[in-house]
Write an enzyme that holds these catalytic residues in place. Structure first.
Site, PDB file in Angstrom:
ATOM      1  N   LYS A  25      15.772  -0.412   8.514  1.00 41.58           N
ATOM      2  CA  LYS A  25      16.297  -1.008   9.755  1.00 41.58           C
ATOM      3  C   LYS A  25      15.374  -0.721  10.923  1.00 41.58           C
ATOM      4  CE  LYS A  25      19.522   1.071  12.621  1.00 41.58           C
ATOM      5  NZ  LYS A  25      19.212   0.968  14.050  1.00 41.58           N
ATOM      6  N   ASN A  26      15.048   0.540  11.129  1.00 44.15           N
ATOM      7  CA  ASN A  26      14.316   0.872  12.352  1.00 44.15           C
ATOM      8  C   ASN A  26      12.853   0.426  12.301  1.00 44.15           C
ATOM      9  OD1 ASN A  26      16.602   1.769  13.557  1.00 44.15           O
ATOM     10  ND2 ASN A  26      16.230   3.951  13.171  1.00 44.15           N
ATOM     11  N   CYS A 120      23.806   2.163  19.887  1.00 43.45           N
ATOM     12  CA  CYS A 120      24.862   3.164  19.719  1.00 43.45           C
ATOM     13  C   CYS A 120      25.005   4.043  20.959  1.00 43.45           C
ATOM     14  CB  CYS A 120      24.552   4.030  18.496  1.00 43.45           C
ATOM     15  SG  CYS A 120      24.738   3.130  16.961  1.00 43.45           S
ATOM     16  N   ARG A 125      20.426   8.127  26.806  1.00 43.05           N
ATOM     17  CA  ARG A 125      19.319   7.314  26.289  1.00 43.05           C
ATOM     18  C   ARG A 125      18.469   6.638  27.382  1.00 43.05           C
ATOM     19  NH1 ARG A 125      21.165   4.389  20.756  1.00 43.05           N
ATOM     20  NH2 ARG A 125      19.027   4.882  20.205  1.00 43.05           N
ATOM     21  N   ASP A 308      19.759  10.933  12.582  1.00 40.92           N
ATOM     22  CA  ASP A 308      20.523   9.822  11.993  1.00 40.92           C
ATOM     23  C   ASP A 308      21.276  10.228  10.725  1.00 40.92           C
ATOM     24  OD1 ASP A 308      19.520   8.264  14.013  1.00 40.92           O
ATOM     25  OD2 ASP A 308      18.017   7.265  12.788  1.00 40.92           O
ATOM     26  N   ARG A 400      25.684  -3.398  11.426  1.00 39.73           N
ATOM     27  CA  ARG A 400      24.423  -3.470  12.169  1.00 39.73           C
ATOM     28  C   ARG A 400      23.279  -2.860  11.375  1.00 39.73           C
ATOM     29  NH1 ARG A 400      24.435  -0.386  17.169  1.00 39.73           N
ATOM     30  NH2 ARG A 400      22.283  -0.566  16.542  1.00 39.73           N
TER      31      ARG A 400
HETATM   32  N1  EPU Z   1      14.393   9.962  25.789  1.00 41.85           N
HETATM   33  C1  EPU Z   1      14.215  10.105  27.145  1.00 41.85           C
HETATM   34  N2  EPU Z   1      13.422   9.182  27.798  1.00 41.85           N
HETATM   35  C2  EPU Z   1      12.838   8.150  27.146  1.00 41.85           C
HETATM   36  C3  EPU Z   1      13.018   8.004  25.766  1.00 41.85           C
HETATM   37  C4  EPU Z   1      13.803   8.932  25.105  1.00 41.85           C
HETATM   38  O1  EPU Z   1      14.753  11.020  27.760  1.00 41.85           O
HETATM   39  O2  EPU Z   1      12.148   7.361  27.813  1.00 41.85           O
HETATM   40  C5  EPU Z   1      15.215  10.939  25.055  1.00 41.85           C
HETATM   41  C6  EPU Z   1      16.477  10.306  24.474  1.00 41.85           C
HETATM   42  O3  EPU Z   1      17.533  10.277  25.425  1.00 41.85           O
HETATM   43  C7  EPU Z   1      16.757  11.207  23.303  1.00 41.85           C
HETATM   44  C8  EPU Z   1      15.370  11.610  22.819  1.00 41.85           C
HETATM   45  O4  EPU Z   1      14.501  11.380  23.923  1.00 41.85           O
HETATM   46  O5  EPU Z   1      17.435  12.344  23.757  1.00 41.85           O
HETATM   47  C9  EPU Z   1      14.861  10.855  21.618  1.00 41.85           C
HETATM   48  O6  EPU Z   1      14.984   9.448  21.821  1.00 41.85           O
HETATM   49  P1  EPU Z   1      14.062   8.401  21.042  1.00 41.85           P
HETATM   50  O7  EPU Z   1      13.379   7.584  22.063  1.00 41.85           O
HETATM   51  O8  EPU Z   1      13.261   9.111  20.032  1.00 41.85           O
HETATM   52  O9  EPU Z   1      15.149   7.518  20.286  1.00 41.85           O
HETATM   53  P2  EPU Z   1      15.372   5.954  20.335  1.00 41.85           P
HETATM   54  O10 EPU Z   1      14.078   5.234  20.318  1.00 41.85           O
HETATM   55  O11 EPU Z   1      16.369   5.629  21.404  1.00 41.85           O
HETATM   56  C10 EPU Z   1      15.337   5.675  17.739  1.00 41.85           C
HETATM   57  C11 EPU Z   1      16.208   5.035  16.709  1.00 41.85           C
HETATM   58  C12 EPU Z   1      17.471   5.851  16.571  1.00 41.85           C
HETATM   59  C13 EPU Z   1      17.109   7.266  16.153  1.00 41.85           C
HETATM   60  C14 EPU Z   1      16.126   7.863  17.159  1.00 41.85           C
HETATM   61  C15 EPU Z   1      15.611   9.238  16.759  1.00 41.85           C
HETATM   62  C16 EPU Z   1      15.721   2.680  16.796  1.00 41.85           C
HETATM   63  C17 EPU Z   1      16.117   1.316  17.220  1.00 41.85           C
HETATM   64  N3  EPU Z   1      16.524   3.676  17.137  1.00 41.85           N
HETATM   65  O12 EPU Z   1      16.089   5.701  18.953  1.00 41.85           O
HETATM   66  O13 EPU Z   1      18.222   5.232  15.527  1.00 41.85           O
HETATM   67  O14 EPU Z   1      18.280   8.061  16.142  1.00 41.85           O
HETATM   68  O15 EPU Z   1      14.989   6.989  17.302  1.00 41.85           O
HETATM   69  O16 EPU Z   1      15.021   9.196  15.507  1.00 41.85           O
HETATM   70  O17 EPU Z   1      14.717   2.847  16.117  1.00 41.85           O
HETATM   71  C18 EPU Z   1      20.164   4.786  14.303  1.00 41.85           C
HETATM   72  O18 EPU Z   1      19.425   4.206  13.479  1.00 41.85           O
HETATM   73  O19 EPU Z   1      21.376   5.037  14.075  1.00 41.85           O
HETATM   74  C19 EPU Z   1      19.588   5.222  15.567  1.00 41.85           C
HETATM   75  C20 EPU Z   1      20.332   5.595  16.601  1.00 41.85           C
END
Ligand code: EPU
Length: 422
Positions: A25-26, A120, A125, A308, A400
């Site tokens: 998915k990701n 989610c 975030r 996850d 999803r």
């Molecule tokens: N963060 C910030 N600022 C930013 C970006 C991130 O403070 O600009 C913080 C976030 O709030 C969080 C941490 O950094 O506390 C990590 O966030 P990250 O950016 O790594 O996560 P994401 O890109 O929002 C993706 C996956 C998530 C998965 C996370 C961690 C996708 C679409 N989503 O989220 O997937 O949990 O990486 O591996 O790829 C899921 O599949 O259920 C899911 C939530």
């Protein structure tokens, strides 16, 4: 009258047999928007048939791309007709990954306007690191009124140091930088397998990206990317969910088509609990061998234990012998599944970002509600383990991210079916 659906699980059947894991998915969520950067048609194989992919395809069509999607087979995207650069609220709110259109549109046409993404609700975030990256590349970027705008006459390669490891930020900056003029170096980059997959995909289109999978990614900008045919990697979170479900039902399941090295953090924890796990080239066998011991889990960025899988892992630990301590370090609010597990008889206290799980002998079926995608996975696992019938509501979260999950579980002997209700 609105018809909704729920899952009914009569728990207690050990899962037994072989099951094939779907495409990630990701990784699909990053690779599909990346097609915008190509000058020609791209065909991506192994794309899962999940709602997030449908939502991404919808966005591409609204931007002017031609999309031929054969669910479970491939998606063929012709980006040549793209003339839009805006993704509206109704489309963007369907999923988190809509924010990858920022990096991809910025890289393609120097302009992007994307409503703040959905996804989610597992914490605040923020996306400050994404915007910081775009600005370092020379773009003007701001968020106002729920819309993120980014524009640049010419993106220029530069050094970017992330304040924290961010998967989304790393991907978005890769997308924006791949056609920037000059060299970009991303420090403190995320190392998840789908970062490597995105780099491989972009390189197959003619990009010059090195170091993906380490915390320093070096990108030499290229003026054009051509079309490609590419198969995305298998979904490591689906693999992990199936591994946990096999262990939780005291079953014997071989998960085929997966990459065992992506699963090392989970495999190590399952072995520590007393689960029997055997790695093969592209398969993992998970078997019950003895009563499970409680273990402690701390979520971390890859290659640590993935956030996850924290939620389904909590479900498994509810019946392990002793006290397990689960710490969530990535997201602030990723324990919303605990209230639902408690309805099924789990003994869990949550203090801030730590769940203390006292193992009980048995979970009992109950009506429960999914609050986010992986909470849904936790409830599936709990329902399969429980005595009696579990009803799971709000299935749109599960749909999803998990392809035909009840068919897969049923093929392993689970008593699970979906029914409509009013
Ligand atoms: N963060 C910030 N600022 C930013 C970006 C991130 O403070 O600009 C913080 C976030 O709030 C969080 C941490 O950094 O506390 C990590 O966030 P990250 O950016 O790594 O996560 P994401 O890109 O929002 C993706 C996956 C998530 C998965 C996370 C961690 C996708 C679409 N989503 O989220 O997937 O949990 O990486 O591996 O790829 C899921 O599949 O259920 C899911 C939530």
């Amino acid at each position: 009258m609105v018809t909704k659906e729920r899952l009914l699980i009569n728990g207690g059947n050990p899962l037994v047999g072989e099951v094939h894991v779907s495409g990630g998915k990701n990784t699909s969520a990053a690779v599909i928007p990346a097609v915008l950067l190509a000058d020609d048609v791209c065909t991506i194989e192994n794309i899962p048939d999940i709602e997030d992919v449908h939502a991404l395809a919808d966005i591409l069509v609204s931007l002017g791309a031609k999309v031929d999607y054969e669910p479970g087979v491939h998606i063929r995207i012709d980006p040549r007709g793209i003339d839009g650069w805006q993704v509206d609220y109704r489309k963007a709110k369907k999923l988190r990954a809509s924010y990858y259109f920022l990096g991809a549109l910025l890289g393609r046409c120097g302009r992007a306007e994307v409503a703040y993404p959905g996804g989610c609700k597992i914490g605040s975030r923020p996306i400050d690191q994404h915007l910081k990256g775009f600005m370092a590349l020379g773009a003007e970027a701001e968020e106002r009124g729920g819309i993120i705008t980014a524009k640049a006459e010419q993106l220029l390669g530069t050094d970017i140091f992330f304040d924290m490891v961010t998967v989304g930020g790393t991907i978005n900056v890769m997308l924006a930088a791949v056609k920037a003029q000059g060299k970009t170096v991303i420090y403190n980059a995320a190392k998840e397998p789908h970062i490597v997959d995105l780099a491989n995909f972009l390189n197959s289109m003619g990009a010059n990206i090195k170091g993906a999978g380490t915390d320093v990614i070096r990108i030499k900008g290229v003026p054009h990317l051509h079309g490609t045919t590419y198969a995305v990697i298998p979904d490591q979170i689906e693999t992990g969910t199936l591994m946990i479900a096999a262990a939780a039902t005291r079953g014997d399941v071989t998960i085929t088509g997966c990459i065992p090295t992506h699963m090392e953090a989970l495999t190590a924890k399952l072995l520590e609990m007393g689960v029997r796990v055997t790695d093969m080239d592209d398969a993992i066998r998970v078997r019950f061998q003895q009563a499970y011991r409680a273990v402690n889990v701390k979520t971390q960025v890859y290659p640590g234990f993935p956030t996850d899988l924290q939620q389904p892992m909590c479900a498994l630990l509810t019946t392990a012998h002793g006290t397990s301590i689960v710490q969530e370090t990535i997201f602030e609010q990723r324990f919303r599944h605990i209230d639902e597990l408690s309805r099924m008889g789990a003994q869990v206290r949550v203090m801030d970002r730590t769940a203390i799980i006292e193992g009980v002998a048995q979970l009992y079926g109950a009506p429960v509600t999914t609050t986010d995608l992986r909470a849904g996975a936790a409830l599936l696992v709990a329902g399969l383990m429980a005595q009696g019938t579990t009803e799971i509501y709000e299935l749109e979260y599960i749909d999803r991210g998990y392809e035909h999950i009840e068919d897969k579980l049923r093929s392993l002997g689970a008593d699970i079916h979906r029914e409509a209700f009013i």
